[in-house]
Design a protein around this motif. Structure first.
Motif, mmCIF file in Angstrom:
data_model
loop_
_atom_site.group_PDB
_atom_site.id
_atom_site.type_symbol
_atom_site.label_atom_id
_atom_site.label_comp_id
_atom_site.label_asym_id
_atom_site.label_seq_id
_atom_site.Cartn_x
_atom_site.Cartn_y
_atom_site.Cartn_z
ATOM 1 N N ALA A 31 0.874 -1.179 0.000
ATOM 2 C CA ALA A 31 0.000 0.000 0.000
ATOM 3 C C ALA A 31 0.904 1.220 0.000
ATOM 4 O O ALA A 31 1.617 1.476 0.972
ATOM 5 C CB ALA A 31 -0.904 -0.004 1.233
ATOM 6 N N TYR A 73 -3.163 5.589 3.406
ATOM 7 C CA TYR A 73 -3.740 4.247 3.423
ATOM 8 C C TYR A 73 -3.585 3.572 4.784
ATOM 9 O O TYR A 73 -4.007 2.427 4.959
ATOM 10 C CB TYR A 73 -3.062 3.358 2.372
ATOM 11 N N MET A 74 -2.991 4.252 5.741
ATOM 12 C CA MET A 74 -2.560 3.621 6.992
ATOM 13 C C MET A 74 -3.694 2.891 7.721
ATOM 14 O O MET A 74 -3.576 1.707 8.050
ATOM 15 C CB MET A 74 -1.917 4.655 7.915
ATOM 16 N N VAL A 129 -5.065 -0.119 5.806
ATOM 17 C CA VAL A 129 -4.180 -1.281 5.913
ATOM 18 C C VAL A 129 -4.428 -2.020 7.222
ATOM 19 O O VAL A 129 -4.555 -3.254 7.250
ATOM 20 C CB VAL A 129 -2.697 -0.853 5.814
ATOM 21 N N HIS A 144 3.249 -1.149 4.209
ATOM 22 C CA HIS A 144 2.680 0.187 4.066
ATOM 23 C C HIS A 144 3.792 1.226 3.932
ATOM 24 O O HIS A 144 4.654 1.346 4.799
ATOM 25 C CB HIS A 144 1.786 0.532 5.262
ATOM 26 N N VAL A 194 1.816 -6.652 9.320
ATOM 27 C CA VAL A 194 1.980 -5.351 8.658
ATOM 28 C C VAL A 194 3.379 -4.792 8.933
ATOM 29 O O VAL A 194 3.764 -4.608 10.093
ATOM 30 C CB VAL A 194 0.937 -4.322 9.128
ATOM 31 N N VAL A 204 6.145 -1.529 7.822
ATOM 32 C CA VAL A 204 6.165 -0.182 7.257
ATOM 33 C C VAL A 204 7.546 0.085 6.665
ATOM 34 O O VAL A 204 8.549 -0.455 7.130
ATOM 35 C CB VAL A 204 5.811 0.897 8.308
#
Length: 356
Positions: free
Chosen positions: A90, A95-96, A99, A113, A123, A125
């Motif tokens: 993403a 979009y955080m 997600v 992300h 998830v 980042v």
């Protein structure tokens, strides 16, 4: 007998095809702009293509472009997960929350992300230290401006953008104490009309250098039309505007990261991580400095780039004060990542307020 054999052969072939498809790793990409934006989304799609090149028929990639930040992003990611995606990238800050919401519903799917800060067991980042490239741009801008007015087209008032403004200003000011920044907030990542209008406004206010934290080439075109204005490519090289007005660029190099994280899903070693890489790691690249830049300025900018890459210099090194004059960093003190990641203030010398 022949019919039975034919059916058995067909069933075997179908089974082999199904198994081959099941063996593929499916990787989805959610883009905030069009793949042809010439900037941010273009470079993320280059990263997708690097995955295809690296793994061939072992992967299947899918993407959806121009997905607004908000509920629609959640819908798109949900559909990707339902369609069998093993890994979803993403690629925009907004979009955080989407997600996080989708990741909870699909715990077996891995999510990556870009530029966010919320992680979960499935998830990760990742982001780039764009502010390192801004330091190089600021140096060139400060040396080359004749009006001493530098215009900056800012997208959203989030730490990533504020860091970039501060870094560019600090380094422009170092080489030119008379420099002044004018900032226009456009509240969009990609809107060529708004970006062009912002560039025109800044040029009308006397700016002969334009920097941008937006994704289209519209500011480059506006500067080219105005003449005697220089610009810098954002996220992508935008070399079609070289040697003028675009004199250099920040290039986001996502390919190696995308390949590495896809491989981790393939071999079962993927785990949730936070990645923030820069010039040293190759995630941030400085585009070719064009012939329009004087040789001594080019050498100075390249020396700064190399010092950052070698870890010999950090763009946020004191003495530095906050905008209101409050001391921030002492002589030789370097900003910590926590402060940079949450940066919500201008440094001393920048005029105007950060929108709330």
């Amino acid at each position: 007998m022949k019919l039975t054999k034919l059916l058995a052969t067909a069933a075997l072939a179908l089974g082999m095809a199904t198994t081959a498809m099941a063996d593929k790793t499916k990787v989805g990409f959610v883009y905030v702009g069009p793949v042809g934006d010439g900037g941010w989304t273009y470079e993320h799609d280059q990263g997708r293509k690097a995955v295809v090149e690296a793994f061939g028929d072992k992967v299947e990639t899918v993407y959806v472009e121009s997905v607004p930040e908000g509920p629609d992003a959640e819908r798109v990611m949900t559909q990707m997960a339902l369609n069998g995606a093993d890994l979803i990238f993403a690629t925009s800050f907004g979009y955080m929350d989407a997600v996080q919401n989708v990741a909870k519903k699909f715990p077996k799917v891995k999510f990556e992300h870009a530029t966010g800060y919320k992680t979960a067991p499935n998830v990760s980042v990742y982001s780039a230290r764009f502010y390192e490239g801004r330091a190089v741009q600021g140096t060139i801008a400060g040396r080359m401006t004749k009006s001493n007015i530098i215009g900056y087209i800012a997208s959203f008032p989030i730490p990533e953008v504020i860091r970039g403004i501060n870094s560019a200003y600090i380094h422009a000011k170092k080489v030119n104490p008379d420099v002044e920044f004018k900032i226009v907030w456009v509240y969009t990542w990609f809107d060529p009309a708004k970006e062009a209008d912002a560039a025109k406004t800044l040029i009308e206010q006397g700016a002969d250098v334009i920097l941008q934290h937006t994704d289209s080439t519209a500011p480059q075109a506006a500067a080219q039309k105005a003449g005697n204005v220089i610009t810098f490519g954002q996220a992508s090289d935008m070399a079609e505007y070289a040697p003028l007005p675009r004199v250099s660029s920040i290039i986001d190099n996502w390919g190696p990261y995308y390949v590495r994280r896809t491989k981790a899903v393939m071999d079962g070693t993927w785990e949730s991580v936070s990645t923030w890489d820069g010039i040293r790691e190759g995630m941030v690249k400085i585009g070719e400095i064009s012939s329009a830049v004087p040789g001594d300025v080019k050498a100075e900018a390249e020396a700064l780039r190399d010092a950052i890459a070698a870890g010999e210099y950090h763009p946020f090194t004191g003495p530095l004060n906050k905008q209101d004059g409050t001391p921030w960093l002492k002589e030789g003190e370097v900003a910590d990542d926590g402060t940079l990641l949450g940066m919500n203030f201008y440094v001393e010398g920048i005029e105007g307020e950060i929108p709330q």
